[in-house]
Design a protein around this motif. Sequence first.
Motif, PDB file in Angstrom:
ATOM      1  N   GLU A 740       0.829  -1.210   0.000  1.00 36.75           N
ATOM      2  CA  GLU A 740       0.000   0.000   0.000  1.00 36.75           C
ATOM      3  C   GLU A 740       0.858   1.254   0.000  1.00 36.75           C
ATOM      4  OE1 GLU A 740      -3.466   2.081   2.801  1.00 36.75           O
ATOM      5  OE2 GLU A 740      -2.717   0.066   3.250  1.00 36.75           O
ATOM      6  N   GLU A 741       1.979   1.214   0.747  1.00 39.44           N
ATOM      7  CA  GLU A 741       2.873   2.370   0.779  1.00 39.44           C
ATOM      8  C   GLU A 741       3.545   2.587  -0.567  1.00 39.44           C
ATOM      9  OE1 GLU A 741       4.718   5.588   2.939  1.00 39.44           O
ATOM     10  OE2 GLU A 741       2.897   4.365   3.143  1.00 39.44           O
ATOM     11  N   LEU A 742       3.930   1.519  -1.238  1.00 37.81           N
ATOM     12  CA  LEU A 742       4.520   1.650  -2.575  1.00 37.81           C
ATOM     13  C   LEU A 742       3.532   2.265  -3.558  1.00 37.81           C
ATOM     14  CD1 LEU A 742       6.491  -1.720  -2.900  1.00 37.81           C
ATOM     15  CD2 LEU A 742       7.474   0.570  -2.785  1.00 37.81           C
ATOM     16  N   LYS A 743       2.281   1.878  -3.425  1.00 44.34           N
ATOM     17  CA  LYS A 743       1.252   2.449  -4.304  1.00 44.34           C
ATOM     18  C   LYS A 743       1.081   3.938  -4.036  1.00 44.34           C
ATOM     19  CE  LYS A 743      -3.513   1.745  -5.773  1.00 44.34           C
ATOM     20  NZ  LYS A 743      -4.781   0.979  -5.547  1.00 44.34           N
ATOM     21  N   ARG A 744       1.098   4.325  -2.743  1.00 41.98           N
ATOM     22  CA  ARG A 744       0.984   5.748  -2.392  1.00 41.98           C
ATOM     23  C   ARG A 744       2.180   6.529  -2.916  1.00 41.98           C
ATOM     24  NH1 ARG A 744       1.514   6.835   2.784  1.00 41.98           N
ATOM     25  NH2 ARG A 744       0.533   8.904   2.571  1.00 41.98           N
ATOM     26  N   ILE A 745       3.362   5.954  -2.833  1.00 40.68           N
ATOM     27  CA  ILE A 745       4.560   6.630  -3.351  1.00 40.68           C
ATOM     28  C   ILE A 745       4.471   6.785  -4.859  1.00 40.68           C
ATOM     29  CG2 ILE A 745       7.051   6.376  -3.669  1.00 40.68           C
ATOM     30  CD1 ILE A 745       7.152   5.016  -0.937  1.00 40.68           C
ATOM     31  N   SER A 746       3.990   5.721  -5.527  1.00 47.57           N
ATOM     32  CA  SER A 746       3.856   5.792  -6.990  1.00 47.57           C
ATOM     33  C   SER A 746       2.853   6.865  -7.392  1.00 47.57           C
ATOM     34  CB  SER A 746       3.424   4.428  -7.519  1.00 47.57           C
ATOM     35  OG  SER A 746       3.226   4.472  -8.905  1.00 47.57           O
ATOM     36  N   ASP A 747       1.727   6.950  -6.691  1.00 47.99           N
ATOM     37  CA  ASP A 747       0.731   7.988  -6.998  1.00 47.99           C
ATOM     38  C   ASP A 747       1.289   9.372  -6.748  1.00 47.99           C
ATOM     39  OD1 ASP A 747      -0.980   5.945  -7.594  1.00 47.99           O
ATOM     40  OD2 ASP A 747      -2.037   5.989  -5.660  1.00 47.99           O
ATOM     41  N   TYR A 748       2.054   9.509  -5.671  1.00 42.08           N
ATOM     42  CA  TYR A 748       2.663  10.810  -5.376  1.00 42.08           C
ATOM     43  C   TYR A 748       3.651  11.219  -6.465  1.00 42.08           C
ATOM     44  CZ  TYR A 748       5.673  14.258  -3.120  1.00 42.08           C
ATOM     45  OH  TYR A 748       6.412  15.378  -2.846  1.00 42.08           O
ATOM     46  N   ASP A 750       3.550  10.326  -9.601  1.00 45.85           N
ATOM     47  CA  ASP A 750       2.778  10.688 -10.789  1.00 45.85           C
ATOM     48  C   ASP A 750       2.208  12.093 -10.669  1.00 45.85           C
ATOM     49  OD1 ASP A 750       3.324   8.221 -11.828  1.00 45.85           O
ATOM     50  OD2 ASP A 750       1.405   7.320 -11.228  1.00 45.85           O
ATOM     51  N   GLU A 751       1.660  12.411  -9.494  1.00 52.07           N
ATOM     52  CA  GLU A 751       1.129  13.748  -9.281  1.00 52.07           C
ATOM     53  C   GLU A 751       2.223  14.800  -9.363  1.00 52.07           C
ATOM     54  OE1 GLU A 751      -0.867  13.714  -5.581  1.00 52.07           O
ATOM     55  OE2 GLU A 751      -2.529  12.425  -6.289  1.00 52.07           O
ATOM     56  N   LYS A 752       3.411  14.450  -8.836  1.00 52.14           N
ATOM     57  CA  LYS A 752       4.526  15.394  -8.861  1.00 52.14           C
ATOM     58  C   LYS A 752       4.990  15.644 -10.286  1.00 52.14           C
ATOM     59  CE  LYS A 752       8.999  16.205  -6.659  1.00 52.14           C
ATOM     60  NZ  LYS A 752      10.040  15.635  -5.758  1.00 52.14           N
ATOM     61  N   SER A 753       4.999  14.582 -11.114  1.00 48.93           N
ATOM     62  CA  SER A 753       5.413  14.737 -12.512  1.00 48.93           C
ATOM     63  C   SER A 753       4.404  15.555 -13.311  1.00 48.93           C
ATOM     64  CB  SER A 753       5.583  13.365 -13.165  1.00 48.93           C
ATOM     65  OG  SER A 753       4.349  12.666 -13.181  1.00 48.93           O
ATOM     66  N   GLN A 754       3.149  15.559 -12.865  1.00 51.92           N
ATOM     67  CA  GLN A 754       2.109  16.322 -13.540  1.00 51.92           C
ATOM     68  C   GLN A 754       2.004  17.745 -13.008  1.00 51.92           C
ATOM     69  OE1 GLN A 754      -1.512  14.121 -13.187  1.00 51.92           O
ATOM     70  NE2 GLN A 754      -0.682  12.294 -14.246  1.00 51.92           N
ATOM     71  N   GLY A 755       2.869  18.088 -12.060  1.00 50.59           N
ATOM     72  CA  GLY A 755       2.876  19.434 -11.504  1.00 50.59           C
ATOM     73  C   GLY A 755       1.912  19.648 -10.368  1.00 50.59           C
ATOM     74  N   LYS A 756       1.267  18.639  -9.930  1.00 49.65           N
ATOM     75  CA  LYS A 756       0.357  18.743  -8.802  1.00 49.65           C
ATOM     76  C   LYS A 756       1.149  18.524  -7.517  1.00 49.65           C
ATOM     77  CE  LYS A 756      -3.499  16.878 -11.455  1.00 49.65           C
ATOM     78  NZ  LYS A 756      -4.527  15.793 -11.518  1.00 49.65           N
ATOM     79  N   LEU A 757       1.532  19.599  -6.881  1.00 47.82           N
ATOM     80  CA  LEU A 757       2.343  19.503  -5.679  1.00 47.82           C
ATOM     81  C   LEU A 757       1.459  19.254  -4.466  1.00 47.82           C
ATOM     82  CD1 LEU A 757       4.818  22.485  -6.292  1.00 47.82           C
ATOM     83  CD2 LEU A 757       5.210  20.035  -6.664  1.00 47.82           C
ATOM     84  N   SER A 758       1.831  18.278  -3.706  1.00 44.24           N
ATOM     85  CA  SER A 758       1.112  17.958  -2.467  1.00 44.24           C
ATOM     86  C   SER A 758       2.097  17.342  -1.487  1.00 44.24           C
ATOM     87  CB  SER A 758      -0.051  16.991  -2.734  1.00 44.24           C
ATOM     88  OG  SER A 758       0.436  15.780  -3.266  1.00 44.24           O
ATOM     89  N   ASP A 759       1.785  17.483  -0.212  1.00 44.53           N
ATOM     90  CA  ASP A 759       2.662  16.920   0.820  1.00 44.53           C
ATOM     91  C   ASP A 759       2.474  15.401   0.897  1.00 44.53           C
ATOM     92  OD1 ASP A 759       3.589  19.397   1.394  1.00 44.53           O
ATOM     93  OD2 ASP A 759       2.122  19.760   3.008  1.00 44.53           O
ATOM     94  N   PHE A 760       3.605  14.706   1.014  1.00 44.32           N
ATOM     95  CA  PHE A 760       3.547  13.243   1.176  1.00 44.32           C
ATOM     96  C   PHE A 760       3.914  12.905   2.618  1.00 44.32           C
ATOM     97  CE2 PHE A 760       5.554   9.045   1.223  1.00 44.32           C
ATOM     98  CZ  PHE A 760       4.543   8.287   0.674  1.00 44.32           C
ATOM     99  N   ARG A 761       3.001  12.265   3.275  1.00 45.59           N
ATOM    100  CA  ARG A 761       3.226  11.869   4.662  1.00 45.59           C
ATOM    101  C   ARG A 761       3.360  10.350   4.728  1.00 45.59           C
ATOM    102  NH1 ARG A 761      -1.021  15.562   8.174  1.00 45.59           N
ATOM    103  NH2 ARG A 761      -0.191  17.616   7.526  1.00 45.59           N
TER     104      ARG A 761
END
Length: 928
Positions: A740-748, A750-761
């Motif tokens: 589940e953590e790997l999936k969250r990292i992968s989604d983060y 992808d969002e970062k590459s698309q310019g959608k900046l968000s905090d990853f906890r």
Amino acid sequence: MVKSYLRYEAAASFGVIVSVDCNITYDSFGKHLLVGALEKLGVWNVRQGVCSKFLAPTPSSSSRGRSLAVTSIAASSSPSLIASGYADGSIRIWDSEKETCETTLNGHKKAVTVLRYNKMGSLLASGSKDNDIILWDVVAEAGLFRLCGHRDQVTDLVFLDASKKLVSSSKDKFLRVWDLETQHCTQIVSGHHSEIWSIDVDPTETYLVSGSADPELRFFTVKKDFDKKDTGSDNMEYGLDNAKKNTPNKWDVLKPFGEVLRQNKDRVATVRFNKFGNMLACQVSGTMVELFRVLGDSESRRKAKRRINRKEKKSSEGKSESAENGNSVAEEASEILVTAPDVFKLLQTVRAGKKTSMATTKTSVIELQGHRSDVRSVTLSSDNTLLMSTSHSAIKIWNPSTGSCLRTIDSGYGICGLFVPGNKYAIIGTKSGMLEIIDVRSGSCLEVVEAHGGPVNSIVPTADGFVTGSADHDVKFWEYQTVTKPGQDSKQLAVSPVRNLNMGDEVVVIAVSPEGKHIAVALLNFKVKRISNLLQLGTVFNDRNVFFLDSLKLFLPLYGHNSLVLCMDISSDGDLIVTGSSNKDLKVWGLDFGNIRSSTYAHEDSVMAVKFVKNTHYVFSVGKDSLVKYWDADKLELLLSLEGHHSAIWCLAISNRGDFVVTGSHDRSIRRWDRTEEPFFIEEEKEKRFEEMLESEREKSYAPTEEPPEEGSVVSVGKRTGETVTAVDSMLEALDIAEEELKRISDYEDEKSQGKLSDFRPNILMLGLSPSEYVLRAVSSVHTNDLEQAFLALPFVDSLRILSYLKDWVNIPDKVELVCRVATMILQIHHNQLVATVSARPVLSILKGILHKRIKECKDTLGFNLAAMEHLKHMMATKSDAPFRDAKTKLLEIRSQYLKRAESSGQTKEERRRKKKKKKMDSDHVWS
């Protein structure tokens, strides 16, 4: 409001020196004696004769809190490591210096019967009642393989040929030789007519001896040259008179060498060579130890030659061809057949006063600290400072607080006892019908009174004396007296009977109410009767009768038991009487109308003793099921069930304040249970007992029904337990969280590459670790010995997930060994599925290229470090010897120079001696 109670817990155990079913051995230095004392491992100082420490597992590491008895002990060549086997099949390795358990090995399904280290201490072989042998790698803390073949309990083990061979003995009457490199049985030795109990080999591995219930010891020679082909002459070399009957086999390790007749006909318990190999001790199950001297080659050949000459002389009697006979003797002497009687000569027979537990030299005797048979009664003094216990042939006075033995007094078979008011004297009732008056202070028996014609089964104090009940059908009332013996000035205690009541049947137990109004008597024919000032427990078939006090007539009958009443007690207020019977029941009666207030199925076996806590309606009961139970007699509801004893409990005593309880058992131990300040509730205890029952059922389900392995087969070592199932659950949970953590990292990402900046906890459950590190932490936490069973229970899909992480873990230097083990186990377990799974091939290809390289690096590092350590060791030895060698060389040079000067001066040896003496005298004169 819900009622709460105070908890009782095990506080101390004393009275046991060594368990009956456990061996004893010395440590590697011979300074300490290692013994198994029920669940404890005792370390005794040989010189001082005191126990320096006890090693016992914590209750949490035991099976559901139940203490497990030590059944076997072995000392490693390492000074501090000790291995102990237990009744549940587990093995614990202790560090005696740190007094900690280094590791626990689970593999056997039944009690461990024998443990044996190899000379280096790196391997440990264990045998069990499950007929299997397991070889353990002590360094890796894991089992290597299991050897199956014996059809009964394994009794002893011996390593041979630099730990390449293993010899095992069993109760199936066979010796087996195992090749540990190929992991199979290479030789089966028959010939014993009864169970083999012990084997041993001398330090040079020349002779192997086996002891059984047969009247002789059997000896074998150990073949060391395994490439040599056997011939008939080879058989003659090993003393085989029946060489024609035995088919030679070049793979045979053991060759029969002969038999030596023993002096004692009891079965052999232990045979052991000393560390020099020149002595052999044979200890039997009785009180005898036979010591044999091992003769050298020349002496044994001379003995064999004399035997042949005597034989030839007997055969040549009546013949006149003495010359020819002499030639035959000479010819036979040149081919002397040395057999076991020629090598092993009986040196001495040692008889001990009691049964021995191991063949040892009698330098000191350790017997004060415990009874040698069942503890039949325990009695506390009025101030609770002294505890008296009786047994087969001795009375012991203890300090119940410390467990130290204060007095040991020889006596008859004591069944019951009491302290006389003042605690200076004690009265003992024996199996022979005698009453023994004991002086507690001096530890001596003052007088023996012939009281009954049968065993005194019960003795109870009264206001002015005591009452005894016996198998001769009599209940006798006694009073105390003080008399002065002829020739003595001081007075001493005496007793005399004042009243006698015949009950018509054997009296089993009696009880007196604290206020002195009633006495209860239980008879062999199940009677239940009550008299005002006399209460009898009588047969259920009797009519109800009421007796008056002045005429000793029955006042109130009680009935309800349908089997023998073994124990009873009356509450302090005289309202209740509790009885326990042989049909496992516990009944509470009211003394107002003689009705049964409550009844319950109390124990799994006969109830042996019951006691009320003073000034309460709380009751303790003990039984043959080895449990101590705590009850509320008003509701007859179970409060606590205390585990600790390993066998039937015979007796029970409670302090006046009820702050501790003392019990005595068939396992020869005395245990103290203390009341704590911790409150508990009945409902909570019921839930705990229910959970323990479910856990027990789960453990039974963990062990699948397996078909018995084929003879000589090698199977896996591990045993599925609750710990292995817990390990599987923890690994599965870690894999899910990591995925589940790997999936969250992968989604983060992808969002970062698309310019959608968000905090990853990160997930707080991962404790700041990466997904790979988190899974590695879960796998590393599994005990090495449980790793195989855990992966056997792991589904293939999850094994494949773990396999994908191995390429990351292999780069961690200290995890290379773990990665290799995990990869090997997964390949062995799921080989067919891995071959058929296409997605697994890339991972396997990567591991194939990495693992060999990492293993070679680790091997080179270890080899380099070992070589460096050997070099440093050699350098240190050289430096430490250098001053001594220099000093010795210098002294030799000075001596040679002195001799040269003396010879050149022409002085004789005597003149030089006189001159030296005169010089010394002159020197002494100057100093004076």
